[in-house]
Design a protein around this motif. Structure first.
Motif, PDB file in Angstrom:
ATOM      1  N   MET A   1       0.851  -1.201   0.000  1.00  0.00           N
ATOM      2  CA  MET A   1       0.000   0.000   0.000  1.00  0.00           C
ATOM      3  C   MET A   1       0.878   1.239   0.000  1.00  0.00           C
ATOM      4  SD  MET A   1      -2.813   1.203   2.840  1.00  0.00           S
ATOM      5  CE  MET A   1      -3.533   2.832   2.764  1.00  0.00           C
ATOM      6  N   ARG A   2       0.598   2.151  -0.933  1.00  0.00           N
ATOM      7  CA  ARG A   2       1.370   3.392  -1.055  1.00  0.00           C
ATOM      8  C   ARG A   2       0.427   4.581  -0.946  1.00  0.00           C
ATOM      9  NH1 ARG A   2       3.537   4.265  -5.926  1.00  0.00           N
ATOM     10  NH2 ARG A   2       5.570   5.063  -5.291  1.00  0.00           N
ATOM     11  N   THR A   3       0.823   5.549  -0.130  1.00  0.00           N
ATOM     12  CA  THR A   3       0.039   6.780   0.042  1.00  0.00           C
ATOM     13  C   THR A   3       0.979   7.962  -0.079  1.00  0.00           C
ATOM     14  OG1 THR A   3      -1.487   5.660   1.555  1.00  0.00           O
ATOM     15  CG2 THR A   3      -1.499   8.069   1.562  1.00  0.00           C
ATOM     16  N   LEU A   4       0.581   8.955  -0.828  1.00  0.00           N
ATOM     17  CA  LEU A   4       1.360  10.186  -0.957  1.00  0.00           C
ATOM     18  C   LEU A   4       0.593  11.323  -0.297  1.00  0.00           C
ATOM     19  CD1 LEU A   4       3.911  11.509  -2.189  1.00  0.00           C
ATOM     20  CD2 LEU A   4       2.495  12.109  -4.174  1.00  0.00           C
ATOM     21  N   LEU A   5       1.177  11.875   0.749  1.00  0.00           N
ATOM     22  CA  LEU A   5       0.605  13.033   1.432  1.00  0.00           C
ATOM     23  C   LEU A   5       1.207  14.287   0.799  1.00  0.00           C
ATOM     24  CD1 LEU A   5       1.009  11.743   5.116  1.00  0.00           C
ATOM     25  CD2 LEU A   5      -0.983  11.478   3.613  1.00  0.00           C
ATOM     26  N   THR A   6       0.384  15.112   0.200  1.00  0.00           N
ATOM     27  CA  THR A   6       0.893  16.296  -0.500  1.00  0.00           C
ATOM     28  C   THR A   6       0.483  17.578   0.229  1.00  0.00           C
ATOM     29  OG1 THR A   6      -1.070  16.468  -1.917  1.00  0.00           O
ATOM     30  CG2 THR A   6       0.745  15.088  -2.700  1.00  0.00           C
ATOM     31  N   HIS A   7       1.205  18.645  -0.115  1.00  0.00           N
ATOM     32  CA  HIS A   7       0.931  19.994   0.416  1.00  0.00           C
ATOM     33  C   HIS A   7       0.862  19.981   1.950  1.00  0.00           C
ATOM     34  CE1 HIS A   7       0.357  21.185  -3.707  1.00  0.00           C
ATOM     35  NE2 HIS A   7      -0.660  20.358  -3.863  1.00  0.00           N
ATOM     36  N   ALA A   8       1.828  19.295   2.555  1.00  0.00           N
ATOM     37  CA  ALA A   8       1.908  19.221   4.015  1.00  0.00           C
ATOM     38  C   ALA A   8       2.864  20.288   4.533  1.00  0.00           C
ATOM     39  CB  ALA A   8       2.417  17.841   4.445  1.00  0.00           C
ATOM     40  N   THR A   9       2.489  20.912   5.632  1.00  0.00           N
ATOM     41  CA  THR A   9       3.449  21.717   6.382  1.00  0.00           C
ATOM     42  C   THR A   9       4.051  20.777   7.417  1.00  0.00           C
ATOM     43  OG1 THR A   9       2.063  23.683   6.072  1.00  0.00           O
ATOM     44  CG2 THR A   9       3.805  23.790   7.749  1.00  0.00           C
ATOM     45  N   LEU A  10       5.314  20.455   7.243  1.00  0.00           N
ATOM     46  CA  LEU A  10       5.932  19.360   7.984  1.00  0.00           C
ATOM     47  C   LEU A  10       6.633  19.847   9.247  1.00  0.00           C
ATOM     48  CD1 LEU A  10       6.724  16.350   8.136  1.00  0.00           C
ATOM     49  CD2 LEU A  10       8.751  16.927   6.764  1.00  0.00           C
ATOM     50  N   ILE A  11       6.248  19.259  10.381  1.00  0.00           N
ATOM     51  CA  ILE A  11       6.993  19.413  11.640  1.00  0.00           C
ATOM     52  C   ILE A  11       7.516  18.021  11.968  1.00  0.00           C
ATOM     53  CG2 ILE A  11       6.899  20.053  14.078  1.00  0.00           C
ATOM     54  CD1 ILE A  11       4.550  21.885  13.398  1.00  0.00           C
ATOM     55  N   VAL A  24       5.070  13.593   1.416  1.00  0.00           N
ATOM     56  CA  VAL A  24       5.610  12.447   2.153  1.00  0.00           C
ATOM     57  C   VAL A  24       5.003  11.180   1.564  1.00  0.00           C
ATOM     58  CG1 VAL A  24       5.839  11.332   4.409  1.00  0.00           C
ATOM     59  CG2 VAL A  24       5.895  13.834   4.242  1.00  0.00           C
ATOM     60  N   LEU A  25       5.879  10.280   1.130  1.00  0.00           N
ATOM     61  CA  LEU A  25       5.439   9.020   0.543  1.00  0.00           C
ATOM     62  C   LEU A  25       5.484   7.922   1.592  1.00  0.00           C
ATOM     63  CD1 LEU A  25       4.602   7.376  -1.979  1.00  0.00           C
ATOM     64  CD2 LEU A  25       7.059   6.988  -2.400  1.00  0.00           C
ATOM     65  N   LEU A  26       4.359   7.259   1.792  1.00  0.00           N
ATOM     66  CA  LEU A  26       4.241   6.154   2.739  1.00  0.00           C
ATOM     67  C   LEU A  26       4.092   4.857   1.965  1.00  0.00           C
ATOM     68  CD1 LEU A  26       1.611   7.774   5.152  1.00  0.00           C
ATOM     69  CD2 LEU A  26       4.093   8.102   5.123  1.00  0.00           C
ATOM     70  N   GLU A  27       4.831   3.849   2.372  1.00  0.00           N
ATOM     71  CA  GLU A  27       4.761   2.561   1.690  1.00  0.00           C
ATOM     72  C   GLU A  27       4.955   1.434   2.696  1.00  0.00           C
ATOM     73  OE1 GLU A  27       6.623   0.278  -2.225  1.00  0.00           O
ATOM     74  OE2 GLU A  27       7.469   2.182  -1.554  1.00  0.00           O
ATOM     75  N   ASP A  28       4.035   0.483   2.683  1.00  0.00           N
ATOM     76  CA  ASP A  28       4.108  -0.677   3.576  1.00  0.00           C
ATOM     77  C   ASP A  28       4.296  -0.268   5.036  1.00  0.00           C
ATOM     78  OD1 ASP A  28       3.817  -2.388   1.398  1.00  0.00           O
ATOM     79  OD2 ASP A  28       5.980  -2.434   1.035  1.00  0.00           O
ATOM     80  N   GLY A  29       3.562   0.771   5.441  1.00  0.00           N
ATOM     81  CA  GLY A  29       3.540   1.176   6.836  1.00  0.00           C
ATOM     82  C   GLY A  29       4.676   2.071   7.277  1.00  0.00           C
ATOM     83  N   ARG A  30       5.584   2.403   6.364  1.00  0.00           N
ATOM     84  CA  ARG A  30       6.739   3.229   6.724  1.00  0.00           C
ATOM     85  C   ARG A  30       6.833   4.467   5.843  1.00  0.00           C
ATOM     86  NH1 ARG A  30      10.572   1.099  10.252  1.00  0.00           N
ATOM     87  NH2 ARG A  30      10.106  -1.034  10.895  1.00  0.00           N
ATOM     88  N   PRO A  36      10.810  17.926  -0.594  1.00  0.00           N
ATOM     89  CA  PRO A  36      10.619  19.345  -0.272  1.00  0.00           C
ATOM     90  C   PRO A  36       9.647  20.005  -1.231  1.00  0.00           C
ATOM     91  CG  PRO A  36      12.719  18.992  -1.382  1.00  0.00           C
ATOM     92  CD  PRO A  36      12.142  17.636  -1.129  1.00  0.00           C
ATOM     93  N   ALA A  37       9.349  21.246  -0.958  1.00  0.00           N
ATOM     94  CA  ALA A  37       8.358  21.980  -1.745  1.00  0.00           C
ATOM     95  C   ALA A  37       8.674  21.925  -3.239  1.00  0.00           C
ATOM     96  CB  ALA A  37       8.308  23.436  -1.276  1.00  0.00           C
ATOM     97  N   GLY A  38       7.658  21.626  -4.033  1.00  0.00           N
ATOM     98  CA  GLY A  38       7.784  21.659  -5.477  1.00  0.00           C
ATOM     99  C   GLY A  38       8.443  20.448  -6.111  1.00  0.00           C
ATOM    100  N   SER A  39       8.736  19.401  -5.317  1.00  0.00           N
ATOM    101  CA  SER A  39       9.439  18.258  -5.915  1.00  0.00           C
ATOM    102  C   SER A  39       8.742  16.935  -5.624  1.00  0.00           C
ATOM    103  CB  SER A  39      10.881  18.202  -5.407  1.00  0.00           C
ATOM    104  OG  SER A  39      10.908  18.046  -3.995  1.00  0.00           O
ATOM    105  N   ALA A  40       7.432  16.945  -5.523  1.00  0.00           N
ATOM    106  CA  ALA A  40       6.689  15.700  -5.301  1.00  0.00           C
ATOM    107  C   ALA A  40       6.879  14.776  -6.495  1.00  0.00           C
ATOM    108  CB  ALA A  40       5.212  16.000  -5.095  1.00  0.00           C
ATOM    109  N   PRO A  41       6.985  13.487  -6.260  1.00  0.00           N
ATOM    110  CA  PRO A  41       7.253  12.554  -7.359  1.00  0.00           C
ATOM    111  C   PRO A  41       5.996  12.272  -8.176  1.00  0.00           C
ATOM    112  CG  PRO A  41       6.888  11.345  -5.332  1.00  0.00           C
ATOM    113  CD  PRO A  41       6.829  12.806  -4.975  1.00  0.00           C
ATOM    114  N   ALA A  42       6.195  11.520  -9.244  1.00  0.00           N
ATOM    115  CA  ALA A  42       5.046  11.028 -10.000  1.00  0.00           C
ATOM    116  C   ALA A  42       4.188  10.156  -9.092  1.00  0.00           C
ATOM    117  CB  ALA A  42       5.522  10.233 -11.207  1.00  0.00           C
ATOM    118  N   VAL A  43       2.879  10.259  -9.258  1.00  0.00           N
ATOM    119  CA  VAL A  43       1.952   9.593  -8.351  1.00  0.00           C
ATOM    120  C   VAL A  43       2.028   8.075  -8.465  1.00  0.00           C
ATOM    121  CG1 VAL A  43      -0.481   9.269  -7.803  1.00  0.00           C
ATOM    122  CG2 VAL A  43       0.380  11.552  -8.303  1.00  0.00           C
ATOM    123  N   GLY A  44       2.087   7.556  -9.676  1.00  0.00           N
ATOM    124  CA  GLY A  44       2.061   6.112  -9.851  1.00  0.00           C
ATOM    125  C   GLY A  44       0.763   5.533  -9.308  1.00  0.00           C
ATOM    126  N   ASP A  45       0.891   4.438  -8.564  1.00  0.00           N
ATOM    127  CA  ASP A  45      -0.317   3.792  -8.027  1.00  0.00           C
ATOM    128  C   ASP A  45      -0.630   4.233  -6.599  1.00  0.00           C
ATOM    129  OD1 ASP A  45       1.799   2.632  -6.754  1.00  0.00           O
ATOM    130  OD2 ASP A  45       1.136   0.554  -7.046  1.00  0.00           O
TER     131      ASP A  45
END
Length: 405
Positions: A1-11, A24-30, A36-45
């Motif tokens: 399972m992959r989740t991409l959290l976008t437009h986050a203000t990160l602390i 922030v890209l999450l994959e297999d629970g990690r 950083p700003a403006g460099s989110a990867p391709a979404v993929g699946d």
């Protein structure tokens, strides 16, 4: 399972600055990667979750908790008490983003039972670190809680500790002194154990490689516990300069539990505190004891904070969904910065439980136990209450975006 959290203000609780527009890209629970700003990867699946500028940070920890107190099983039968404890633990995760809790005493090993249930995936809940009973002497601390075991003599302590180990605890809770919440003979300036009892208790913990969570409330008890090898000192209502030196010299943790001495009708300073105090309805005699201890407790807390003592946030109050949030507010009220309070409730909470390499910060490779809040807690620590999302193992387990302020 992959989740991409976008437009986050990160602390991330590593760098004290909030970083805008991160992904922030999450994959297999990690946490697979942080962009950083403006460099989110391709979404993929990956499933994309747009945080719209909200604040992403590690989930919170409360490292001094107990189940609700009942004086006897006639007040509430054991099965109902166990069920209630599990409900309170789940509430803490889902309603307040408390992803980790360290127990400081629970009768009948109900904390062990829920730890196993959560760890196995049988039930959804926070990460729980179990103590079993807290151990005190005959005529010791908080006997009416139902969670204390009275033991005496060196081999009485050794036997009791071995029983805790046999029943699956993570650490050993020793009550070395009195407290604020108790009868007239249970006083926080009094120490309870004789030298041979203290030595036997710590010796068996060292032999079995179990960390000691030491309830120590006065300088004599604090010093004795640190010198004997305590992993953490709980409460420390009275600390002198030598206590601070020993904390630093022995690299011991301090969990100040400000809520015990600070939450009384005369001290409540905001609506959350006033509402909690009203519901708690503490006896006037105990309010007086708390009020009398409050300034000295604050003084020791500030002294430890300025000296750089390792400190983690633990509340020692209930309900669990409110406890850590109230304690966070008290840290700042007593002189900590929001950053110091937040680190105590995230990075240091994980570290005191031995999970600092896996949890407590937002870094690549770590387990994705995260929360999202609607405003900056570094500006106002109470913004942690503006909860939008809770994630455990990279999966959204609570979504409050429709109701969050």
């Amino acid at each position: 399972m992959r989740t991409l959290l976008t437009h986050a203000t990160l602390i991330d609780c590593v760098d004290p600055q909030a970083r805008p527009d991160c992904a922030v890209l999450l994959e297999d629970g990690r946490i697979r990667d942080i962009f950083p700003a403006g460099s989110a990867p391709a979404v993929g699946d990956a499933e994309v979750v747009d945080l719209k500028g909200a604040y992403l940070l590690p989930g919170l920890w409360d490292v001094h908790i107990h189940p609700d107190y009942f004086q006897s099983l006639t007040d509430m039968p054991l099965p109902e008490q166990v069920t209630l404890f599990g409900h309170r633990l789940q509430q803490a995760l889902l309603e307040s983003g408390i992803v980790g809790l360290r127990c400081a005493g629970a009768h009948h090993y109900m904390d062990v039972a829920w730890k196993r249930a959560f760890d196995s995936g049988q039930h959804l809940g926070p990460r729980l670190f179990a103590a079993g009973h807290f151990l005190t002497t005959t005529g010791g601390h908080f006997l009416t809680s139902g969670h204390a075991l009275e033991v005496d003599g060196p081999y009485g302590w050794v036997t009791a500790i071995r029983e805790q180990i046999k029943n699956g605890v993570d650490h050993i809770k020793l009550n070395l002194s009195g407290g604020i919440m108790g009868p007239a003979w249970d006083l926080h300036r009094h120490s309870f154990l004789l030298p041979d009892e203290l030595k036997a208790a710590f010796d068996i913990c060292k032999l079995r490689e179990f960390k000691v969570m030491a309830h120590a409330t006065n300088p004599a008890a604090v010093k004795a516990a640190i010198l004997a090898g305590a992993h953490s000192i709980e409460h420390g209502y009275i600390l002198d300069d030598e206590c601070i030196e020993l904390f630093l010299e022995h690299d011991a943790w301090y969990v100040p539990t400000l809520s015990i001495s600070h939450l009384t009708p005369g001290q409540a300073s905001n609506d959350w505190e006033k509402r909690w105090v009203k519901n708690r309805n503490l006896a006037q005699s105990l309010c007086c004891r708390a009020d009398a201890a409050s300034d000295v407790h604050q003084h020791g807390f500030i002294k430890a904070l300025k000296a750089g003592v390792k400190m983690a946030l633990g509340s020692d109050i209930r309900p669990l969904k409110d406890a850590a949030l109230l304690e966070l507010g008290l840290w700042v009220r007593d002189g900590a910065t929001p950053w110091q309070a937040l680190v105590a409730a995230t990075r240091n909470g994980a570290a005191i439980c031995g999970m600092g390499e896996q949890l407590g910060t937002v870094e690549k490779g770590k387990i994705a136990d995260l929360i999202v809040v609607g405003a900056n807690p570094l500006e106002d620590i109470n913004n942690v209450r503006r909860l939008q999302l809770v994630l455990k193992d990279g999966r959204i387990v609570a979504d409050k975006r429709g109701t969050a302020r």
